[in-house]
Design a protein around this motif. Structure first.
Motif, PDB file in Angstrom:
ATOM      1  N   LEU A  57       0.833  -1.211   0.000  1.00  0.00           N
ATOM      2  CA  LEU A  57       0.000   0.000   0.000  1.00  0.00           C
ATOM      3  C   LEU A  57       0.867   1.260   0.000  1.00  0.00           C
ATOM      4  O   LEU A  57       0.549   2.247  -0.678  1.00  0.00           O
ATOM      5  N   MET A  58       1.952   1.235   0.746  1.00  0.00           N
ATOM      6  CA  MET A  58       2.835   2.408   0.783  1.00  0.00           C
ATOM      7  C   MET A  58       3.406   2.693  -0.603  1.00  0.00           C
ATOM      8  O   MET A  58       3.476   3.854  -1.041  1.00  0.00           O
ATOM      9  N   PHE A  61       0.491   4.100  -2.799  1.00  0.00           N
ATOM     10  CA  PHE A  61       0.106   5.474  -2.436  1.00  0.00           C
ATOM     11  C   PHE A  61       1.217   6.466  -2.802  1.00  0.00           C
ATOM     12  O   PHE A  61       0.937   7.563  -3.311  1.00  0.00           O
ATOM     13  N   VAL A  64       1.321   6.956  -6.684  1.00  0.00           N
ATOM     14  CA  VAL A  64       0.244   7.822  -7.189  1.00  0.00           C
ATOM     15  C   VAL A  64       0.494   9.266  -6.739  1.00  0.00           C
ATOM     16  O   VAL A  64       0.295  10.215  -7.515  1.00  0.00           O
ATOM     17  N   GLY A  65       0.945   9.423  -5.487  1.00  0.00           N
ATOM     18  CA  GLY A  65       1.249  10.766  -4.984  1.00  0.00           C
ATOM     19  C   GLY A  65       2.313  11.452  -5.835  1.00  0.00           C
ATOM     20  O   GLY A  65       2.195  12.643  -6.164  1.00  0.00           O
ATOM     21  N   SER A  74      -3.004  14.976  -5.416  1.00  0.00           N
ATOM     22  CA  SER A  74      -2.057  14.047  -4.760  1.00  0.00           C
ATOM     23  C   SER A  74      -2.249  13.997  -3.247  1.00  0.00           C
ATOM     24  O   SER A  74      -1.783  13.063  -2.587  1.00  0.00           O
ATOM     25  N   PHE A  77      -3.509  10.872  -1.350  1.00  0.00           N
ATOM     26  CA  PHE A  77      -2.558   9.747  -1.409  1.00  0.00           C
ATOM     27  C   PHE A  77      -1.388   9.969  -0.456  1.00  0.00           C
ATOM     28  O   PHE A  77      -0.892   9.033   0.165  1.00  0.00           O
ATOM     29  N   TRP A  78      -0.959  11.227  -0.308  1.00  0.00           N
ATOM     30  CA  TRP A  78       0.088  11.512   0.678  1.00  0.00           C
ATOM     31  C   TRP A  78      -0.419  11.297   2.099  1.00  0.00           C
ATOM     32  O   TRP A  78       0.320  10.806   2.962  1.00  0.00           O
ATOM     33  N   ALA A  80      -2.688   9.190   3.058  1.00  0.00           N
ATOM     34  CA  ALA A  80      -2.752   7.745   3.310  1.00  0.00           C
ATOM     35  C   ALA A  80      -1.347   7.176   3.491  1.00  0.00           C
ATOM     36  O   ALA A  80      -1.082   6.399   4.424  1.00  0.00           O
ATOM     37  N   TYR A  81      -0.429   7.587   2.617  1.00  0.00           N
ATOM     38  CA  TYR A  81       0.960   7.133   2.730  1.00  0.00           C
ATOM     39  C   TYR A  81       1.552   7.567   4.071  1.00  0.00           C
ATOM     40  O   TYR A  81       2.234   6.787   4.751  1.00  0.00           O
TER      41      TYR A  81
END
Lengths: 363, 103
Positions: A57-58, A61, A64-65, A74, A77-78, A80-81
């Motif tokens: 997942l990292m 994310f 995509v970020g 973005s 996604f940041w 979540a990361y």
């Protein structure tokens, strides 16, 4: 007890040793040996699954970020990361420091080192500080991991939701460790045989952060730091939120984890990020039970524990009231009711130790 | 010091241990995965925690408090936070009894 001295060299540290508090035996709920062995049994499967999911997942994310950078698209996604980097790394660091996440030692060690870097902790120092936290949980002047000192400093608590104070403390300490090994305070719980390792780990971490900064300068962009370093700030909130609940507002200087730790029922996403440390009384009472077995342990001993908080919000409401009272009275702590099936709180020790706790402080 | 009768062989499951107190000292007696019996000091060398509540995996005993680990055949300290090895004691089996030499 009144004004508390949290220094590891202070009067309360000395008193905790001299009074015998640090040598006292902790209360444990009764559990048959066979059941305990089943609960402590190790396996690699659950942690491999969770680790692949976490790092997978990292990567997604962050990718995509980066692809959407620098647009506002973005941001989710940041965020979540960041939570996975700046909060899930705390629980991975924690579980692997106990050596209970995986059955295979090198897997524990590998995830421990990676998580230590991400959460900005020296892996050689913090292994020992956490051992002390378990031996002497919330003993004033002895436990180096007391998150909420009394009286609570609300501004500091809020700032740390963004990791600000942790990071401001981390980098000067990192440089000190890299140049000269552990500090005087760290030397009180890190054995001398490990001092060289403290220095080597700090040098590696420092080199990695320096490389990230150099890359950011070379690219003329903070993007490399969005991936390494900054998520410790913008993703810290979840581990601070859950971490404060572990012991906040509860008793100190006691030898019964039911009095100083809190179990909270949480949603599945938070439990994944937190690796089931919401079962915190159970974890402290039996630290060698792996995270994936804590729900089973909870079922086995819950008749001997105070009722868990029903949600994160419920626990915060309870803790917040207690912290507010501690602003006016440092000796106040929340003492939760035990069910009729439980053994009484183990309070015999501090009742006869002068100076450890004022009588009738708890309500 | 004569051999001390500690327990019966059936008292310890394979890959497990029990606590045995004698003469003011405490010991841990193990039933190894090789079917043999072993004995060590009963307290972890890191802090005074009884090893009898710990987990035996193969030839390793881990302390129930901090996961310090020892090879119970030799007493060798294997994992931090333990740095000091564990004392071991000779063991023999006579009939269905386990005896240890605590000298």
């Amino acid at each position: 007890m009144g004004k508390r001295d949290y220094s590891l060299f202070g009067a309360d540290a000395k008193r905790a040793v001299e009074s015998g508090l640090t040598a006292a035996e902790w209360y444990h709920s009764d559990l048959p040996r066979k059941a305990m062995k089943d609960l402590m049994a190790r396996s690699d499967g659950p942690a491999i699954r969770d680790t692949v999911l976490l790092y997978g997942l990292m990567i997604v994310f962050a990718a995509v970020g980066i692809a959407l950078w620098p647009t506002w698209w973005s941001v989710p996604f940041w965020l979540a990361y960041g939570v996975l980097y700046g909060s899930a790394s705390d629980s991975r660091w924690h579980e692997c420091s106990h050596g209970t996440a995986f059955r295979t030692p090198w897997m524990n060690n590998m995830v421990y080192e990676v998580a230590s870097f991400m959460i900005m902790r020296n892996s050689a120092t913090w292994r020992w500080s956490h051992a002390r936290h378990h031996s002497e949980t919330y003993f004033v002047g002895r436990d180096p991991e007391i998150a909420v000192m009394r009286p609570p400093e609300m501004l500091k608590l809020v700032l740390n939701f963004f990791g600000i104070l942790d990071v401001l403390k981390f980098f000067p300490n990192l440089i000190r460790n890299a140049l000269a090994g552990p500090t005087a305070s760290e030397k009180t719980y890190v054995p001398q045989s490990e001092w060289g390792k403290v220095r080597r780990v700090a040098q590696i971490h420092l080199a990695l952060y320096a490389a990230s900064v150099v890359l950011a300068l070379a690219l003329g962009s903070i993007l490399p730091l969005m991936v390494i370093g900054l998520p410790r700030l913008y993703g810290a909130w979840h581990h601070v939120m859950t971490g404060l609940l572990q012991h906040g507002g509860l008793a100190d200087n006691v030898i019964d984890h039911r009095l100083n730790s809190r179990t909270v029922y949480m949603n599945p996403v938070s439990r994944f990020i937190y690796w089931n440390m919401n079962y915190h009384v159970e974890h402290h009472m039996f630290p060698m039970v792996p995270y994936h077995a804590l729900p089973r342990l909870h079922e086995a001993i819950k008749a001997d524990l105070p009722a868990p908080n029903r949600s994160i919000a419920d626990a915060f409401r309870e803790m917040w009231q207690a912290l507010k009272r501690q602003l006016a009275n440092e000796d106040y702590f929340l003492k939760r009711e035990l069910p009729a099936s439980a053994k009484p709180y183990r309070e015999d020790f501090h009742q006869y130790v002068p100076g450890i706790m004022a009588p009738n402080a708890a309500e | 010091m004569p051999w001390i009768d500690a327990c019966a062989i059936d008292d310890i499951d394979e890959e497990d241990l029990i606590r045995f107190d004698h003469g003011g000292a405490t010991y841990a007696i193990y039933h190894g995965v090789d079917g043999r019996f072993y004995a060590t000091a009963g307290l972890c060398t890191h802090e005074n925690v009884h090893l009898c509540d710990g987990l035996v995996m193969d030839f390793t005993i881990e302390c129930p408090k901090h996961n310090g680990q020892f090879d119970y055949r030799t007493g060798e300290a294997k994992r931090a936070p333990v740095c000091v090895s564990l004392r071991t004691f000779p063991v023999k089996v006579e009939g269905d009894r386990i005896l240890i030499d605590v000298q």
